[in-house]
Design a protein around this motif. Structure first.
Motif, PDB file in Angstrom:
ATOM      1  N   GLY A   1       0.812  -1.213   0.000  1.00  0.00           N
ATOM      2  CA  GLY A   1       0.000   0.000   0.000  1.00  0.00           C
ATOM      3  C   GLY A   1       0.840   1.255   0.000  1.00  0.00           C
ATOM      4  O   GLY A   1       0.567   2.191  -0.748  1.00  0.00           O
ATOM      5  N   SER A   2       1.911   1.266   0.838  1.00  0.00           N
ATOM      6  CA  SER A   2       2.656   2.518   0.931  1.00  0.00           C
ATOM      7  C   SER A   2       3.447   2.787  -0.351  1.00  0.00           C
ATOM      8  O   SER A   2       3.659   3.948  -0.702  1.00  0.00           O
ATOM      9  CB  SER A   2       3.556   2.529   2.163  1.00  0.00           C
ATOM     10  N   ILE A   3       3.871   1.749  -1.068  1.00  0.00           N
ATOM     11  CA  ILE A   3       4.561   1.985  -2.346  1.00  0.00           C
ATOM     12  C   ILE A   3       3.556   2.320  -3.444  1.00  0.00           C
ATOM     13  O   ILE A   3       3.751   3.238  -4.241  1.00  0.00           O
ATOM     14  CB  ILE A   3       5.402   0.761  -2.757  1.00  0.00           C
ATOM     15  N   MET A   4       2.432   1.580  -3.457  1.00  0.00           N
ATOM     16  CA  MET A   4       1.516   1.701  -4.580  1.00  0.00           C
ATOM     17  C   MET A   4       0.725   3.002  -4.578  1.00  0.00           C
ATOM     18  O   MET A   4       0.294   3.475  -5.611  1.00  0.00           O
ATOM     19  CB  MET A   4       0.556   0.511  -4.597  1.00  0.00           C
ATOM     20  N   LEU A   5       0.540   3.581  -3.381  1.00  0.00           N
ATOM     21  CA  LEU A   5      -0.140   4.869  -3.338  1.00  0.00           C
ATOM     22  C   LEU A   5       0.712   5.912  -4.055  1.00  0.00           C
ATOM     23  O   LEU A   5       0.197   6.782  -4.759  1.00  0.00           O
ATOM     24  CB  LEU A   5      -0.376   5.269  -1.881  1.00  0.00           C
ATOM     25  N   LEU A   6       2.033   5.780  -3.890  1.00  0.00           N
ATOM     26  CA  LEU A   6       2.943   6.686  -4.617  1.00  0.00           C
ATOM     27  C   LEU A   6       2.808   6.490  -6.121  1.00  0.00           C
ATOM     28  O   LEU A   6       2.761   7.450  -6.877  1.00  0.00           O
ATOM     29  CB  LEU A   6       4.380   6.376  -4.223  1.00  0.00           C
ATOM     30  N   ILE A   7       2.779   5.208  -6.527  1.00  0.00           N
ATOM     31  CA  ILE A   7       2.629   4.898  -7.947  1.00  0.00           C
ATOM     32  C   ILE A   7       1.322   5.482  -8.469  1.00  0.00           C
ATOM     33  O   ILE A   7       1.247   6.012  -9.578  1.00  0.00           O
ATOM     34  CB  ILE A   7       2.644   3.365  -8.148  1.00  0.00           C
ATOM     35  N   ALA A   8       0.271   5.432  -7.628  1.00  0.00           N
ATOM     36  CA  ALA A   8      -1.032   5.913  -8.062  1.00  0.00           C
ATOM     37  C   ALA A   8      -0.985   7.397  -8.414  1.00  0.00           C
ATOM     38  O   ALA A   8      -1.646   7.836  -9.351  1.00  0.00           O
ATOM     39  CB  ALA A   8      -2.063   5.659  -6.963  1.00  0.00           C
ATOM     40  N   PHE A   9      -0.197   8.170  -7.659  1.00  0.00           N
ATOM     41  CA  PHE A   9      -0.123   9.600  -7.958  1.00  0.00           C
ATOM     42  C   PHE A   9       0.969   9.917  -8.972  1.00  0.00           C
ATOM     43  O   PHE A   9       1.056  11.025  -9.476  1.00  0.00           O
ATOM     44  CB  PHE A   9       0.122  10.395  -6.681  1.00  0.00           C
ATOM     45  N   CYS A  10       1.823   8.918  -9.214  1.00  0.00           N
ATOM     46  CA  CYS A  10       2.987   9.173 -10.058  1.00  0.00           C
ATOM     47  C   CYS A  10       2.600   9.501 -11.497  1.00  0.00           C
ATOM     48  O   CYS A  10       3.266  10.277 -12.163  1.00  0.00           O
ATOM     49  CB  CYS A  10       3.883   7.950  -9.967  1.00  0.00           C
ATOM     50  N   LYS A  11       1.466   8.958 -11.983  1.00  0.00           N
ATOM     51  CA  LYS A  11       1.074   9.255 -13.365  1.00  0.00           C
ATOM     52  C   LYS A  11       0.661  10.707 -13.514  1.00  0.00           C
ATOM     53  O   LYS A  11       0.984  11.351 -14.511  1.00  0.00           O
ATOM     54  CB  LYS A  11      -0.055   8.334 -13.820  1.00  0.00           C
ATOM     55  N   THR A  12      -0.047  11.232 -12.513  1.00  0.00           N
ATOM     56  CA  THR A  12      -0.415  12.645 -12.554  1.00  0.00           C
ATOM     57  C   THR A  12       0.851  13.503 -12.540  1.00  0.00           C
ATOM     58  O   THR A  12       0.976  14.458 -13.295  1.00  0.00           O
ATOM     59  CB  THR A  12      -1.286  13.001 -11.331  1.00  0.00           C
TER      60      THR A  12
END
Lengths: 169, 424
Positions: free
Chosen positions: B275-286
């Motif tokens: 979760g803590s890595i993937m939340l970053l990935i989730a915003f990384c595209k923006t």
């Protein structure tokens, strides 16, 4: 008082996100495995396990983020923060929590709009509604928002409590 | 706009907003500043950036690290390495590094490596008369090998963001990983020799072969995963799922270290990290989208090409920047934030993406042991009971070695490009 109920709410949020994230993690692992297995043992592959795995991954990641939040594992940098004067700290902390609530509110509102928008669409392989997938965004953001609001309420009540104590002394 | 993006990011970091939300908030402030009315794009990009099959390898490798850590694979690998090199001067230190290399070849997370190897070897080393500080430092620095040798979470993240082949990146990581291991062994041999850490244990082929048989199911794993990927039998994601299932089977049936009732807490740990890595990935595209729209990587490459058109100088800057960023962020976060900014610039310099990825991953990996944010260092200190501030001084020579290896990786491309050459 506020803290007691708040902690119960946060505990409950932890259990919800734990069970959801865990379930989807298991589904994800086995559907990827199933795909490899059927391809090499029976020489054919379904198209649905790949899609199921991807959709479960979205849910695991976002609900996993809620767990990370509840367990205070979301990584922040406190070396500069620790340099601030002690009296200022609670206010800065409340301010930063409100900022986080702002971004989460954006995610909840627009995530819900998006969910409604994609509701008529069906996924290519499993033909489930895409809204089930996209709902993960407002759902997880909502859980995190509740948790942050609880935190803000604690901090405000702490602040008020310590102020009254100082006045009586 | 660039100023607003990075300035607000730093401002949010200072007031102690978690890194993930600092990234999201700085993106949001840029969008609001530009009068962007379609905020729904943020929500949409959050979901779509996670909708990727190659990225699925990340949670699977994290899950596997947890399984191996709990399942007793670490102990067996340690026992085998101890029989292998335990007879040398500073034998346990060597065993520690060797075990990290094996473990790193199975798991993709450095923290799982520290926990699994450290919890077995740090107490043993202290009992055998090694300095607790030295034992901790050897353990935490050698866990970095886990990030460099395949499989590696950070390389998957780099590969996914920059569009580089993950298999080639994995192949490129093998030789640098071995080099890190060997140079750490050389350093600890010298220190052990100076301090007189002699080994009482005699090398015995009989014991070695016994330990080898026990460790075999675990030792087969890197060959299974990496071999399967390199021969094209499966992709990184599929390989990870096969490895998870294999890991569960050997941990429950063969090593019997994993009980069914441990599984919920194991899953909780894995989900937290995911979760803590993937939340970053989730915003990384923006974030990436804003970078591209503002042509920030383009501006950086123009600046470099017109003022400092030297590849070597650019690489040196990248290493310095990654080391600084790495001290404040976790390697995964540093990779996620730096890759979209720097990879296009490296491309305009004509640097091979695999080579550049290795340089970036090696230098952010060092951030794992540099305080204030040093996950493996804290885990190691927790196991040995030595305070982190006492570890800084003994850490220095090891840190120096790691930086030298990173420079070698940067300025000697055949090291990273030789093995991937077979897949092109």
């Amino acid at each position: 008082m506020a803290k007691k109920y708040g902690e119960k709410i946060q505990q409950f949020l932890l259990y919800i996100s734990w069970s959801l994230a865990g379930t989807f993690l298991v589904i994800m692992t086995f559907s990827v495995f199933l795909q490899v297995f059927t391809r090499y043992i029976f020489h054919f592959s379904y198209s649905w396990p790949e899609e199921l795995a991807r959709f479960s991954f979205i849910w695991t990641s976002l609900t996993g983020a809620c767990i990370a939040l509840e367990l205070k594992k979301l990584h922040d940098i406190d070396i500069v923060f620790n340099l601030f004067p002690k009296a200022l700290k609670p206010f800065i902390s409340i301010f930063s929590h409100i900022l986080i609530c702002a971004i989460l509110t954006v995610l909840v509102i627009y995530g819900l709009q998006l969910t409604v928008l994609v509701h008529p669409q069906l996924s290519p392989a499993m033909e489930i509604r895409m809204s089930y997938v996209y709902f993960a965004v407002p759902f997880a953001a909502g859980l995190m928002l509740i948790s942050y609001i609880c935190e803000i309420i604690y901090q405000i009540s702490d602040l008020m409590f310590s102020n009254t104590k100082r006045e009586t002394v | 706009m660039t100023l607003l993006l990075f300035g607000s990011f730093i401002f949010f970091i200072i007031i102690r907003v978690p890194v993930v939300y600092s990234l999201a908030l700085s993106c949001l402030s840029v969008l609001l500043w530009k009068g962007e009315t379609t905020l729904m794009l943020i929500a949409q990009r959050t979901a779509t950036s996670l909708d990727s099959f190659p990225l699925l390898a990340v949670p699977l490798f994290i899950l596997m690290g947890e399984i191996l850590n709990r399942g007793g694979c670490g102990e067996k690998l340690v026992a085998f390495s101890q029989r292998l090199v335990g007879g040398m001067t500073g034998g346990l230190a060597h065993a520690n590094i060797i075990a990290s290399m094996f473990f790193g070849g199975i798991s993709g997370v450095a923290t799982a490596d520290t926990a699994a190897i450290g919890s077995v070897l740090i107490p043993t080393m202290i009992k055998s008369g090694y300095d607790p500080k030295f034992s901790t430092v050897v353990t935490v620095t050698s866990s970095i090998i886990g990030i460099i040798v395949p499989p590696s979470i950070d390389m998957i993240l780099y590969g996914w963001i920059s569009g580089t082949s993950i298999v080639e990146l994995f192949a490129g990581g093998i030789l640098p990983g071995i080099l890190v291991g060997l140079s750490l062994m050389a350093l600890s041999h010298w220190i052990s020799f100076k301090r007189g850490y002699r080994s009482k244990e005699k090398f015995s082929l009989h014991k070695l072969s016994k330990a080898f048989v026990v460790a075999l199911p675990a030792l087969v794993m890197p060959i299974l995963i990496v071999g399967g990927m390199f021969t094209g039998i499966f992709t990184a994601t599929e390989g990870a799922s096969v490895a998870v299932v294999y890991g569960i089977i050997i941990s429950i049936l063969f090593y019997r270290g994993l009980r069914v009732r441990d599984i919920p807490s194991l899953i909780l740990n894995a989900c937290t990290t995911v979760g803590s890595i993937m939340l970053l990935i989730a915003f990384c595209k923006t974030f990436g989208w804003i970078l591209t729209a503002e042509r920030i990587p383009h501006a950086i490459s123009e600046f470099f090409l017109s003022n400092l058109p030297y590849q070597s100088l650019f690489l040196l800057n990248v290493i310095l920047l990654s080391l600084i960023v790495g001290t404040f962020l976790t390697p995964a976060a540093a990779t996620i934030i730096l890759t979209p900014i720097l990879a296009p610039v490296a491309n305009s310099f004509g640097i091979d993406p695999v080579h550049f990825g290795l340089v970036l991953v090696c230098s952010v990996a060092i951030g794992h042991v540099t305080p204030p944010v040093a996950l493996t260092l804290y885990i190691g200190a927790g196991i040995s009971g030595v305070s982190v501030s006492e570890l800084i001084k003994p850490l220095m020579p090891f840190l120096l070695i790691l930086i030298v290896v990173t420079l070698v990786v940067a300025y000697f491309p055949p090291l990273t490009l030789f093995l991937p050459g077979f897949f092109r």
